[in-house]
Design an enzyme around this catalytic site. Structure first.
Site, mmCIF file in Angstrom:
data_model
loop_
_atom_site.group_PDB
_atom_site.id
_atom_site.type_symbol
_atom_site.label_atom_id
_atom_site.label_comp_id
_atom_site.label_asym_id
_atom_site.label_seq_id
_atom_site.Cartn_x
_atom_site.Cartn_y
_atom_site.Cartn_z
ATOM 1 N N ASN A 47 1.052 -38.050 -33.044
ATOM 2 C CA ASN A 47 0.507 -37.785 -34.380
ATOM 3 C C ASN A 47 1.383 -38.395 -35.470
ATOM 4 O O ASN A 47 0.878 -38.973 -36.427
ATOM 5 C CB ASN A 47 0.365 -36.277 -34.611
ATOM 6 C CG ASN A 47 -0.816 -35.686 -33.889
ATOM 7 O OD1 ASN A 47 -1.793 -36.360 -33.619
ATOM 8 N ND2 ASN A 47 -0.717 -34.413 -33.563
ATOM 9 N N HIS A 52 -3.181 -38.565 -36.905
ATOM 10 C CA HIS A 52 -3.907 -37.484 -36.229
ATOM 11 C C HIS A 52 -5.176 -37.965 -35.529
ATOM 12 O O HIS A 52 -5.589 -37.383 -34.533
ATOM 13 C CB HIS A 52 -4.201 -36.346 -37.200
ATOM 14 C CG HIS A 52 -2.970 -35.588 -37.569
ATOM 15 N ND1 HIS A 52 -2.442 -34.599 -36.773
ATOM 16 C CD2 HIS A 52 -2.138 -35.703 -38.631
ATOM 17 C CE1 HIS A 52 -1.343 -34.132 -37.332
ATOM 18 N NE2 HIS A 52 -1.131 -34.793 -38.461
ATOM 19 N N ASP A 56 -6.132 -37.084 -31.745
ATOM 20 C CA ASP A 56 -7.438 -36.596 -31.280
ATOM 21 C C ASP A 56 -7.983 -37.487 -30.167
ATOM 22 O O ASP A 56 -8.529 -37.000 -29.173
ATOM 23 C CB ASP A 56 -8.443 -36.547 -32.434
ATOM 24 C CG ASP A 56 -8.161 -35.415 -33.403
ATOM 25 O OD1 ASP A 56 -7.305 -34.551 -33.112
ATOM 26 O OD2 ASP A 56 -8.808 -35.398 -34.478
ATOM 27 N N GLU A 82 -2.136 -29.234 -27.665
ATOM 28 C CA GLU A 82 -2.103 -30.231 -26.598
ATOM 29 C C GLU A 82 -2.001 -29.592 -25.215
ATOM 30 O O GLU A 82 -1.562 -30.219 -24.262
ATOM 31 C CB GLU A 82 -0.950 -31.215 -26.831
ATOM 32 C CG GLU A 82 0.432 -30.650 -26.653
ATOM 33 C CD GLU A 82 1.026 -30.012 -27.898
ATOM 34 O OE1 GLU A 82 2.231 -29.764 -27.884
ATOM 35 O OE2 GLU A 82 0.298 -29.747 -28.873
#
Length: 167
Positions: A47, A52, A56, A82
């Site tokens: 990230n 981000h 994802d 996660e």
């Protein structure tokens, strides 16, 4: 609406509540079960480095690989962040270990292409096991798997650790 309430919106996997419901269903049977928690190693750096959206993307890719390797053997879910959970049913410890190692190796070997970047990922897995799932408290087994996960993280990551005395 029911499907939305049962699944993680990002990955399409079962969510924590649905996962525990499935575990309660399994607890009504007399089956061997391996319960695992899988955590993406150094996920925060994905990230921080790529954004981000890349995080994802990585979560979805890990979910796809995990589902393709483990779904036919049991139940796969995203617990949150996660972390993923897996229950393998009717597998000996040796067979379960082979499946978890295959998953670890598949993710370790994959190159995730996100826009112009290639992202390498690894996972750590903690596993607990019972020879008879009848009336098992799967929340307790998740806690044991979580302890084994912390062991995997503390001894170097990118590995599968089992609860003490089981393998």
């Amino acid at each position: 609406m029911r499907k939305l309430a049962m699944t993680d919106p990002l990955t399409g996997l079962l969510n924590r509540r649905s996962f525990l419901d499935e575990c309660n269903r399994i607890a009504q049977t007399h089956k061997q079960t391996a319960v695992a928690i899988v955590d993406i190693d150094y996920f925060k750096s994905i990230n921080d480095t790529y954004g981000h959206d890349a995080g994802d993307y990585a979560l979805k890719e890990i979910a796809n690989i995990t589902q393709s390797i483990c779904n036919e053997h049991g139940v796969v879910a995203r617990l949150g962040g996660e972390e993923f959970a897996i229950v393998l049913v009717d597998k000996t410890p040796k067979d379960a270990d082979l499946i978890f190692e295959r998953l670890r190796d598949a993710i370790n070997s994959a190159q995730f292409n996100y826009k112009a970047d290639r992202i390498s990922l690894t996972i750590s897995t903690g596993v607990s096991y019972t020879m008879d799932s009848f009336e098992v408290d799967f929340s307790a087994y998740l806690s044991v798997a979580d302890q084994a996960l912390y062991e995997a993280k503390s001894i170097g990551r990118n590995q599968v650790c089992w609860q003490p005395g089981i393998r």
